[in-house]
Scaffold this motif. Structure first.
Motif, PDB file in Angstrom:
ATOM      1  N   ILE A 254       0.948  -1.304  -0.023  1.00 35.94           N
ATOM      2  CA  ILE A 254      -0.095   0.047   0.010  1.00 35.94           C
ATOM      3  C   ILE A 254       0.833   1.404  -0.112  1.00 35.94           C
ATOM      4  O   ILE A 254       2.121   1.168   0.349  1.00 35.94           O
ATOM      5  CB  ILE A 254      -0.991  -0.030   1.296  1.00 35.94           C
ATOM      6  N   ALA A 255       0.348   2.409  -0.424  1.00 34.76           N
ATOM      7  CA  ALA A 255       1.080   3.737  -0.321  1.00 34.76           C
ATOM      8  C   ALA A 255       0.353   4.652   0.756  1.00 34.76           C
ATOM      9  O   ALA A 255       0.917   5.424   0.900  1.00 34.76           O
ATOM     10  CB  ALA A 255       0.862   4.126  -1.691  1.00 34.76           C
ATOM     11  N   SER A 256      -0.770   4.288   1.193  1.00 34.83           N
ATOM     12  CA  SER A 256      -1.338   5.132   2.322  1.00 34.83           C
ATOM     13  C   SER A 256      -2.550   4.109   2.949  1.00 34.83           C
ATOM     14  O   SER A 256      -2.886   3.280   2.458  1.00 34.83           O
ATOM     15  CB  SER A 256      -2.143   6.458   1.519  1.00 34.83           C
ATOM     16  N   ALA A 257      -2.912   4.685   4.269  1.00 33.83           N
ATOM     17  CA  ALA A 257      -3.995   4.102   4.871  1.00 33.83           C
ATOM     18  C   ALA A 257      -4.650   5.033   5.693  1.00 33.83           C
ATOM     19  O   ALA A 257      -4.268   6.098   6.099  1.00 33.83           O
ATOM     20  CB  ALA A 257      -3.250   3.221   6.019  1.00 33.83           C
ATOM     21  N   TYR A 258      -5.988   4.824   5.949  1.00 31.28           N
ATOM     22  CA  TYR A 258      -7.088   5.673   6.508  1.00 31.28           C
ATOM     23  C   TYR A 258      -7.669   4.744   7.588  1.00 31.28           C
ATOM     24  O   TYR A 258      -8.428   3.941   7.224  1.00 31.28           O
ATOM     25  CB  TYR A 258      -8.035   6.087   5.485  1.00 31.28           C
ATOM     26  N   SER A 259      -7.954   5.560   8.967  1.00 33.20           N
ATOM     27  CA  SER A 259      -8.481   4.856   9.735  1.00 33.20           C
ATOM     28  C   SER A 259      -9.881   5.726  10.146  1.00 33.20           C
ATOM     29  O   SER A 259      -9.518   6.929  10.352  1.00 33.20           O
ATOM     30  CB  SER A 259      -7.686   4.628  11.064  1.00 33.20           C
ATOM     31  N   VAL A 260     -10.902   5.073   9.967  1.00 32.02           N
ATOM     32  CA  VAL A 260     -12.326   5.953  10.252  1.00 32.02           C
ATOM     33  C   VAL A 260     -12.436   6.103  11.631  1.00 32.02           C
ATOM     34  O   VAL A 260     -13.383   7.040  12.201  1.00 32.02           O
ATOM     35  CB  VAL A 260     -13.620   5.443   9.393  1.00 32.02           C
ATOM     36  N   ALA A 261     -11.932   5.315  12.454  1.00 32.14           N
ATOM     37  CA  ALA A 261     -12.472   5.423  13.851  1.00 32.14           C
ATOM     38  C   ALA A 261     -11.300   4.635  14.792  1.00 32.14           C
ATOM     39  O   ALA A 261     -10.020   5.072  14.702  1.00 32.14           O
ATOM     40  CB  ALA A 261     -13.622   4.396  14.043  1.00 32.14           C
ATOM     41  N   GLY A 262     -11.674   3.860  15.785  1.00 32.18           N
ATOM     42  CA  GLY A 262     -10.723   3.471  16.892  1.00 32.18           C
ATOM     43  C   GLY A 262      -9.749   2.451  16.283  1.00 32.18           C
ATOM     44  O   GLY A 262      -9.679   1.944  15.048  1.00 32.18           O
ATOM     45  N   GLY A 263      -8.898   2.123  17.056  1.00 29.12           N
ATOM     46  CA  GLY A 263      -8.073   0.922  16.800  1.00 29.12           C
ATOM     47  C   GLY A 263      -6.558   1.530  15.943  1.00 29.12           C
ATOM     48  O   GLY A 263      -5.874   0.823  15.684  1.00 29.12           O
TER      49      GLY A 263
END
Length: 347
Positions: A254-263
């Motif tokens: 991957i080139a990026s990551a997005y977390s919408v909430a916890g963890g």
């Protein structure tokens, strides 16, 4: 019988067996009310004296009893909201507001809805709740019983709640997509990881929808790796992300990551363990302490933040105005925009 000058919208609503919103529509000749219901409201108004407390002029020294209703899940954001409500107690007292924070069982939506429906002894509720039919029904029952309800940070659309107070979560997800998409610009093919819990909160659903939409619309060369079963605990989130993420030197990295909430802390640990430090951008939500530390250390690149204090304070003011029957009570608050925090503007 109350004197004509003391008749209020909540009194009319209770006597007519309808919501305060319905009474307001009838008094202001707005559409959307069954003719028989409108006639009943007018008859009740006549029997109570025929006039209503002047719109825009609240009672001189009322006492209000409101509750902030939050999930009992121990997430950094929910706990931060709980803290800010407690820190606002002095401000609430100046508004003649007595507030109570209640934490209801979010992992059992039936229990959440049942306990919510029992809160009829409050004048108003600011609610952060799962968007499920059971909760919608509980909200509707509360409103019909004369309790003012606003949703906070995560909406329950389609219910009889009076207003949603919080940032536009669909726009927040799209903002994350724009930031990370530009960070991947110029690559013929790229991959991004979308992390989300198996959620029933509309805020989290809207964020991931907004993110995926933006990627599809603006960055068609980016493939989205959907990791949508992030557990609650940071340790479990770490193990889950380790299973979900390919190594940084793999062809499908991957080139990026997005977390919408916890963890997010656990996901950040997994990104580092998989070799993505300095090689993949990472965006998370809400400037809680753990995310502040992650920004400072470089474990996260962007925090999409909303002004929690502003929304909590506005919830009390809005509930107070609604309970007083103030005309235009819902037009005084503008939902906060998404703030982008980086290591450079962290102070």
């Amino acid at each position: 019988m109350p004197s004509p000058s003391s008749v209020t919208i909540p009194q009319i609503a209770k006597a007519a067996g309808v919501s305060t919103a319905t009474v307001d529509r009838v008094l202001n000749d707005r559409p959307g009310v069954n003719p028989a219901t409108a006639q009943r409201v007018r008859e009740v108004l006549s029997s109570l004296g025929g006039t209503v407390t002047q719109p825009g002029r609240p009672k001189s020294a009322p006492n209000y009893r409101f509750a902030f209703v939050l999930p009992d899940a121990r997430t950094a954001f929910f706990d931060a909201v709980d803290r800010i409500v407690a820190q606002s107690a002095g401000e609430f007292r100046h508004q003649h507001v007595t507030e109570l924070t209640l934490r209801l069982p979010s992992h059992d939506v039936n229990a959440f809805a049942q306990q919510l429906a029992r809160l009829t002894d409050f004048g108003g509720l600011a609610l952060l709740a799962p968007d499920v039919p059971q909760v919608k029904l509980a909200i509707n029952e509360l409103v019909q019983a004369g309790v003012q309800v606003v949703t906070l940070f995560s909406d329950v659309a389609g219910s009889m709640r009076a207003a949603f107070l919080g940032t536009d979560n669909r726009a927040a997800g799209r903002t994350a997509g724009l930031l990370l998409g530009h960070g991947m610009a110029g690559r013929p093919r790229a991959r991004t990881a979308l992390f989300s819990p198996p959620t029933r909160f509309a805020s989290e659903i809207d964020r991931r929808i907004g993110y995926a939409q933006l990627m599809e619309e603006r960055f068609a060369q980016v493939d989205v790796l959907r990791c949508l079963e992030v557990p609650d605990s940071e340790d479990e989130a770490y193990r889950y992300a380790m299973d979900c993420l390919p190594p940084a030197d793999a062809p499908d990295a991957i080139a990026s990551a997005y977390s919408v909430a916890g963890g997010s802390f656990g996901i950040g640990r997994a990104l580092a363990a998989r070799g993505y430090t300095g090689r993949a951008l990472f965006a998370v939500h809400d400037l809680v302490e753990v995310h502040r530390s992650m920004l400072a250390s470089g474990a996260a690149d962007y925090v999409l933040h909303q002004d929690v204090y502003l929304s909590v304070s506005a919830a009390a003011r809005t509930l107070r105005a609604l309970q007083d029957g103030v005309r235009g009570a819902l037009t005084t608050f503008r939902n906060p925009r998404v703030e982008i925090v980086t290591q450079e503007n962290l102070a």
